[in-house]
Motif scaffolding. Sequence first.
Motif, PDB file in Angstrom:
ATOM      1  N   TYR A  12      -6.346  -8.858   6.266  1.00 57.95           N
ATOM      2  CA  TYR A  12      -5.042  -8.431   5.751  1.00 57.95           C
ATOM      3  C   TYR A  12      -4.846  -8.800   4.278  1.00 57.95           C
ATOM      4  O   TYR A  12      -4.381  -7.971   3.480  1.00 57.95           O
ATOM      5  CB  TYR A  12      -3.918  -9.045   6.582  1.00 57.95           C
ATOM      6  CG  TYR A  12      -2.539  -8.682   6.069  1.00 57.95           C
ATOM      7  CD1 TYR A  12      -1.960  -7.454   6.381  1.00 57.95           C
ATOM      8  CD2 TYR A  12      -1.823  -9.559   5.252  1.00 57.95           C
ATOM      9  CE1 TYR A  12      -0.700  -7.104   5.908  1.00 57.95           C
ATOM     10  CE2 TYR A  12      -0.560  -9.219   4.771  1.00 57.95           C
ATOM     11  CZ  TYR A  12      -0.008  -7.997   5.094  1.00 57.95           C
ATOM     12  OH  TYR A  12       1.222  -7.663   4.610  1.00 57.95           O
ATOM     13  N   SER A  13      -5.163 -10.022   3.912  1.00 62.70           N
ATOM     14  CA  SER A  13      -4.931 -10.475   2.535  1.00 62.70           C
ATOM     15  C   SER A  13      -5.726  -9.642   1.537  1.00 62.70           C
ATOM     16  O   SER A  13      -5.194  -9.192   0.518  1.00 62.70           O
ATOM     17  CB  SER A  13      -5.282 -11.952   2.390  1.00 62.70           C
ATOM     18  OG  SER A  13      -5.070 -12.391   1.060  1.00 62.70           O
ATOM     19  N   ARG A  14      -7.032  -9.428   1.819  1.00 61.27           N
ATOM     20  CA  ARG A  14      -7.846  -8.591   0.934  1.00 61.27           C
ATOM     21  C   ARG A  14      -7.250  -7.203   0.826  1.00 61.27           C
ATOM     22  O   ARG A  14      -7.169  -6.613  -0.251  1.00 61.27           O
ATOM     23  CB  ARG A  14      -9.282  -8.488   1.470  1.00 61.27           C
ATOM     24  CG  ARG A  14     -10.175  -7.579   0.628  1.00 61.27           C
ATOM     25  CD  ARG A  14     -11.184  -6.804   1.447  1.00 61.27           C
ATOM     26  NE  ARG A  14     -10.581  -5.940   2.433  1.00 61.27           N
ATOM     27  CZ  ARG A  14      -9.998  -4.756   2.175  1.00 61.27           C
ATOM     28  NH1 ARG A  14      -9.926  -4.303   0.928  1.00 61.27           N
ATOM     29  NH2 ARG A  14      -9.461  -4.038   3.136  1.00 61.27           N
ATOM     30  N   ASN A  15      -6.802  -6.698   1.970  1.00 58.24           N
ATOM     31  CA  ASN A  15      -6.306  -5.331   2.038  1.00 58.24           C
ATOM     32  C   ASN A  15      -5.074  -5.136   1.161  1.00 58.24           C
ATOM     33  O   ASN A  15      -5.036  -4.249   0.296  1.00 58.24           O
ATOM     34  CB  ASN A  15      -5.975  -4.996   3.494  1.00 58.24           C
ATOM     35  CG  ASN A  15      -5.871  -3.513   3.753  1.00 58.24           C
ATOM     36  OD1 ASN A  15      -6.717  -2.739   3.327  1.00 58.24           O
ATOM     37  ND2 ASN A  15      -4.836  -3.114   4.462  1.00 58.24           N
ATOM     38  N   VAL A  16      -4.051  -5.961   1.354  1.00 60.72           N
ATOM     39  CA  VAL A  16      -2.807  -5.764   0.623  1.00 60.72           C
ATOM     40  C   VAL A  16      -2.942  -6.140  -0.848  1.00 60.72           C
ATOM     41  O   VAL A  16      -2.321  -5.520  -1.725  1.00 60.72           O
ATOM     42  CB  VAL A  16      -1.641  -6.528   1.307  1.00 60.72           C
ATOM     43  CG1 VAL A  16      -1.755  -8.031   1.068  1.00 60.72           C
ATOM     44  CG2 VAL A  16      -0.294  -6.009   0.845  1.00 60.72           C
ATOM     45  N   ASN A  17      -3.781  -7.129  -1.155  1.00 66.20           N
ATOM     46  CA  ASN A  17      -3.998  -7.494  -2.562  1.00 66.20           C
ATOM     47  C   ASN A  17      -4.723  -6.400  -3.334  1.00 66.20           C
ATOM     48  O   ASN A  17      -4.598  -6.318  -4.563  1.00 66.20           O
ATOM     49  CB  ASN A  17      -4.754  -8.819  -2.655  1.00 66.20           C
ATOM     50  CG  ASN A  17      -3.826 -10.013  -2.529  1.00 66.20           C
ATOM     51  OD1 ASN A  17      -3.053 -10.321  -3.431  1.00 66.20           O
ATOM     52  ND2 ASN A  17      -3.872 -10.684  -1.385  1.00 66.20           N
ATOM     53  N   SER A  18      -5.458  -5.555  -2.633  1.00 61.89           N
ATOM     54  CA  SER A  18      -6.144  -4.439  -3.294  1.00 61.89           C
ATOM     55  C   SER A  18      -5.158  -3.499  -3.971  1.00 61.89           C
ATOM     56  O   SER A  18      -5.481  -2.853  -4.973  1.00 61.89           O
ATOM     57  CB  SER A  18      -6.978  -3.650  -2.275  1.00 61.89           C
ATOM     58  OG  SER A  18      -8.054  -4.421  -1.790  1.00 61.89           O
TER      59      SER A  18
ATOM     60  N   ILE B 150     -14.972  -3.912  -2.467  1.00 61.01           N
ATOM     61  CA  ILE B 150     -14.052  -4.314  -1.395  1.00 61.01           C
ATOM     62  C   ILE B 150     -12.586  -4.187  -1.825  1.00 61.01           C
ATOM     63  O   ILE B 150     -11.686  -4.638  -1.111  1.00 61.01           O
ATOM     64  CB  ILE B 150     -14.347  -5.748  -0.910  1.00 61.01           C
ATOM     65  CG1 ILE B 150     -14.203  -6.753  -2.053  1.00 61.01           C
ATOM     66  CG2 ILE B 150     -15.736  -5.818  -0.300  1.00 61.01           C
ATOM     67  CD1 ILE B 150     -14.301  -8.207  -1.584  1.00 61.01           C
ATOM     68  N   VAL B 151     -12.352  -3.559  -2.994  1.00 61.31           N
ATOM     69  CA  VAL B 151     -10.981  -3.294  -3.428  1.00 61.31           C
ATOM     70  C   VAL B 151     -10.587  -1.907  -2.917  1.00 61.31           C
ATOM     71  O   VAL B 151     -10.872  -0.890  -3.547  1.00 61.31           O
ATOM     72  CB  VAL B 151     -10.854  -3.372  -4.963  1.00 61.31           C
ATOM     73  CG1 VAL B 151      -9.424  -3.040  -5.397  1.00 61.31           C
ATOM     74  CG2 VAL B 151     -11.258  -4.749  -5.472  1.00 61.31           C
ATOM     75  N   TYR B 152     -10.010  -1.876  -1.749  1.00 60.83           N
ATOM     76  CA  TYR B 152      -9.527  -0.624  -1.167  1.00 60.83           C
ATOM     77  C   TYR B 152      -8.466  -0.979  -0.131  1.00 60.83           C
ATOM     78  O   TYR B 152      -8.436  -2.102   0.392  1.00 60.83           O
ATOM     79  CB  TYR B 152     -10.651   0.182  -0.508  1.00 60.83           C
ATOM     80  CG  TYR B 152     -11.287  -0.519   0.673  1.00 60.83           C
ATOM     81  CD1 TYR B 152     -10.787  -0.327   1.963  1.00 60.83           C
ATOM     82  CD2 TYR B 152     -12.369  -1.372   0.501  1.00 60.83           C
ATOM     83  CE1 TYR B 152     -11.348  -0.972   3.049  1.00 60.83           C
ATOM     84  CE2 TYR B 152     -12.929  -2.037   1.582  1.00 60.83           C
ATOM     85  CZ  TYR B 152     -12.423  -1.832   2.848  1.00 60.83           C
ATOM     86  OH  TYR B 152     -12.966  -2.491   3.927  1.00 60.83           O
ATOM     87  N   TYR B 153      -7.593  -0.027   0.156  1.00 57.63           N
ATOM     88  CA  TYR B 153      -6.520  -0.272   1.124  1.00 57.63           C
ATOM     89  C   TYR B 153      -6.758   0.556   2.379  1.00 57.63           C
ATOM     90  O   TYR B 153      -6.896   1.777   2.314  1.00 57.63           O
ATOM     91  CB  TYR B 153      -5.158   0.087   0.533  1.00 57.63           C
ATOM     92  CG  TYR B 153      -4.020  -0.135   1.504  1.00 57.63           C
ATOM     93  CD1 TYR B 153      -3.607  -1.425   1.827  1.00 57.63           C
ATOM     94  CD2 TYR B 153      -3.404   0.946   2.127  1.00 57.63           C
ATOM     95  CE1 TYR B 153      -2.590  -1.640   2.744  1.00 57.63           C
ATOM     96  CE2 TYR B 153      -2.374   0.736   3.050  1.00 57.63           C
ATOM     97  CZ  TYR B 153      -1.970  -0.555   3.352  1.00 57.63           C
ATOM     98  OH  TYR B 153      -0.970  -0.770   4.264  1.00 57.63           O
TER      99      TYR B 153
END
Length: 304
Positions: A141-147, A126-129
């Motif tokens: 959003y948070s997962r996305n930008v933190n990636s 799940i580490v992808y933008y």
Amino acid sequence: MSVVYTLLIGIFMLAGLTAQAQTSQQKSIKYKSISPATDHYKIISIGNPIAKGGELESIVFPEKEFRRGAYLKMRTVYLDMPVNTFKIKPYPANSSEQTRQELDFLLELQQKRTAADAALTDTMAIVYYDPYTVNPNEADYSRNVNSLFYVGRNLGPWFTPQQLPVTSRVLQNVIQDATFYFFSLKAQFNRARPYHLEPALQNLEAPGHASYPSGHSSASHVHAYLLSHLLPAYKDAFLANAYDMAFSREIRGVHYPSDSEAGREFAEQFVTQLLKNKKFKADLEAMKAEIHKAMAANKLSSVN
């Protein structure tokens, strides 16, 4: 381990090539126990990539499963050049000796992977933008930008989008461009996933796009090469994180090793093109200043 793969290791070692590069085990931080004590990318790449023929050659990524068409129409921020600017060689044919060796390697990883290995790959999957997830009110959003900060996370707890808003903006632009290009390459090559060729593979997910080059490898290596340009003293850590990200996809049974290598090669070429771009270079200077200021505040060396 297959007889062919064992023989290849012997040939490789006799040639003295292993002394010239890190082994896969040495490259890794998180997967040392499952990474080969050789450079498996170099070993597998010496297999014959030419088709032997047969039904396997008709297998491509199923059109009905492709779910990322929007990425192919996306506008880029920095780069505006033909996709074929990036010289990614054709993948080895489905019926080739090399592809068979790659599939055998993935089957060996499948045998070796533990529940803990699989769980770790879940967190990395799940580490992808996604360039289309840009609204802070969106649940993802948070997962996305933190990636965007994963590859550089070893720098410290200050390396976050919240503390580095300029860096976050630049990285979003960079990965938007990279995503357009590596997805365009995926669509052109349309390589079937490993589990489409090998029924014994128990893949841990089924991505909705073609296999070559690996998107996780491409994006993580773009981050690694770009951050290495700014902070060469930390290059080994950045590249190790990129290696682990790419290798996690092999452990999951969703990418061939040659997908991972093609992603790395794309990233190297992509960053080279970025560094020639006037608009990007201006943004890079702002990113560099922000990172070095944060490092100074945290009493860290910012060797450049």
